[in-house]
Write an enzyme that holds these catalytic residues in place. Structure first.
Site, short mmCIF file in Angstrom:
data_model
loop_
_atom_site.label_atom_id
_atom_site.label_comp_id
_atom_site.label_asym_id
_atom_site.label_seq_id
_atom_site.Cartn_x
_atom_site.Cartn_y
_atom_site.Cartn_z
N ASP A 1 0.83 -1.20 0.00
CA ASP A 1 0.00 0.00 0.00
C ASP A 1 0.87 1.26 0.00
O ASP A 1 0.36 2.38 -0.11
CB ASP A 1 -1.02 0.00 1.16
CG ASP A 1 -0.36 0.02 2.52
OD1 ASP A 1 0.87 -0.04 2.61
OD2 ASP A 1 -1.11 0.11 3.52
N SER A 2 2.22 1.07 0.06
CA SER A 2 3.14 2.19 -0.18
C SER A 2 2.91 2.75 -1.58
O SER A 2 3.37 3.86 -1.89
CB SER A 2 4.59 1.72 -0.04
OG SER A 2 4.81 0.52 -0.77
N LYS B 1 -1.02 -9.57 2.80
CA LYS B 1 -0.35 -9.08 4.02
C LYS B 1 -1.32 -8.15 4.74
O LYS B 1 -2.09 -7.43 4.10
CB LYS B 1 0.93 -8.33 3.64
CG LYS B 1 1.61 -7.67 4.86
CD LYS B 1 2.98 -7.12 4.52
CE LYS B 1 2.96 -5.72 3.96
NZ LYS B 1 2.34 -4.70 4.82
N GLU C 1 9.03 -4.05 10.62
CA GLU C 1 9.42 -2.75 10.04
C GLU C 1 9.90 -1.81 11.14
O GLU C 1 9.20 -1.60 12.14
CB GLU C 1 8.24 -2.13 9.28
CG GLU C 1 8.61 -0.76 8.70
CD GLU C 1 7.63 -0.22 7.67
OE1 GLU C 1 6.67 -0.93 7.31
OE2 GLU C 1 7.82 0.94 7.25
N GLU D 1 -1.46 -5.49 8.42
CA GLU D 1 -0.71 -4.87 9.51
C GLU D 1 -1.42 -5.15 10.83
O GLU D 1 -2.64 -5.01 10.92
CB GLU D 1 -0.62 -3.35 9.29
CG GLU D 1 0.15 -2.98 8.03
CD GLU D 1 0.28 -1.47 7.84
OE1 GLU D 1 -0.10 -0.70 8.77
OE2 GLU D 1 0.75 -1.06 6.77
N ASP E 1 -1.19 -6.37 -0.54
CA ASP E 1 -1.24 -5.70 0.77
C ASP E 1 -2.66 -5.20 1.03
O ASP E 1 -3.17 -4.36 0.26
CB ASP E 1 -0.27 -4.51 0.71
CG ASP E 1 0.24 -4.11 2.08
OD1 ASP E 1 -0.08 -4.78 3.07
OD2 ASP E 1 0.97 -3.10 2.13
#
Ligand code: KIV
Length: 300
Positions: A53-54, A122, A191, A124, A92
């Site tokens: 999602d960056s 993925k 991270e 978070e 993501d």
């Protein structure tokens, strides 16, 4: 026949991740968001490609990752899966695609596989997302966890800050990692955590840890494509190593093109199409006979 190197390399799966970790051989992952960079990463032999999602920040120019939608993520994930056939492809889950409701989380995770050719997803979060991870894994979708600096929670964390620097924070991250392993994650991204804590967490779990800003003691590494290629606009975190200056190369290339257009040096004969002399002569003859013919009034 394909001209791509390593065409015979087998497809990387979550089992490859497990085996590589057991053998103690580091895994190399990058992010990618489109067809040509996914193709380059696959050809370079990376083990995994994350459609992160960056995307919101490095491709769409947003100040954080919060605004990117499921549909935008799927759009880019589809391009990546067209470009890469060997690396494990991870989609993501973006902000609010899995936090509000478990059934919605499973559906959105499934969309990455069904609609975009991803192999895994993925998300978070640690202990708080254990039941969501379980639900997605139960649906047959491999899940990668992500703890430490979790950008979707940057507002709650007080910004993009290194995590786990105090003893209680460090213990909480160890607990998160164990909980994610227990819930069925096939690997965990760590991270922006201190290097020795990342190495400790790696020793505490049996699944591979993938570090970004987590030092050399993890089972593998991931970098954002635009950071490593020198395409990122603005500030880069301390952990970023630039392996190229594609941003500089691109500016120089575009500047050279502009200068050649202005000097009428481009296009030259090498980059132009030709027409046989006799066809040209015939064409000129037609032109001399009065072509183009007058267009009838009703066709105007
Ligand atoms: O979105 C992303 O690029 C990520 C990596 C930093 C792991 O989550």
């Amino acid at each position: 026949m394909s001209a791509r190197p390593e065409a015979e390399r087998p497809k990387t799966t979550v089992l490859t991740f497990r085996d590589r970790h057991r053998e103690g051989r580091p895994l190399a992952l990058v992010t990618a968001y489109d067809f040509p960079t996914a193709r380059a990463a696959d050809d370079a032999g990376v083990d995994g490609i994350l459609v992160g999602d960056s995307l919101a920040m490095v491709v769409l120019g947003q100040p954080n990752t919060l605004s990117v939608t499921m549909d935008e993520m799927l759009h880019h994930a589809r391009a990546v899966s067209r470009g890469a056939s060997k690396a494990l492809l991870i989609g993501d889950l973006p902000f609010l695609s899995y936090q509000a409701d478990e059934a919605e989380a499973v559906r959105n995770a499934g969309r990455f596989l069904a609609e975009a050719g991803m192999d895994a997803v993925k998300l978070e979060g640690g202990k708080a997302f254990v039941s969501t991870v379980r639900a997605i894994v139960r649906a047959g979708i491999p899940v990668q966890g992500h703890i430490g600096l979790t950008p979707q929670r940057a507002n709650a964390l007080g910004g993009f800050r290194v995590q786990g620097k105090t003893a209680p924070e460090a213990q909480a991250l160890v607990d998160d990692a164990r909980a994610l392993e227990e819930a069925g994650c096939f690997s965990i991204v760590l991270e922006a955590v201190p290097d020795r804590l990342a190495a400790h967490i790696t020793a505490q779990v049996s699944i591979p840890t993938i570090g970004i800003g987590a030092g050399p003691g993890t089972s593998g590494q991931i970098l954002v494509m635009h950071d490593l290629a020198g395409l990122t606009v603005g500030h880069s975190p301390k952990f970023v190593k630039r392996y190229a200056d594609l941003g500089g190369d691109l500016r120089r290339a575009i500047g050279a093109y502009r200068a050649e257009v202005e000097a009428r040096a481009f296009p030259d004969a090498e980059h132009s199409y030709t027409m046989a002399d006799e066809e040209w002569a015939a064409f000129r003859g037609l032109a001399d006979e009065g072509w183009p013919r007058p267009v009838p009034a009703r066709a105007r």
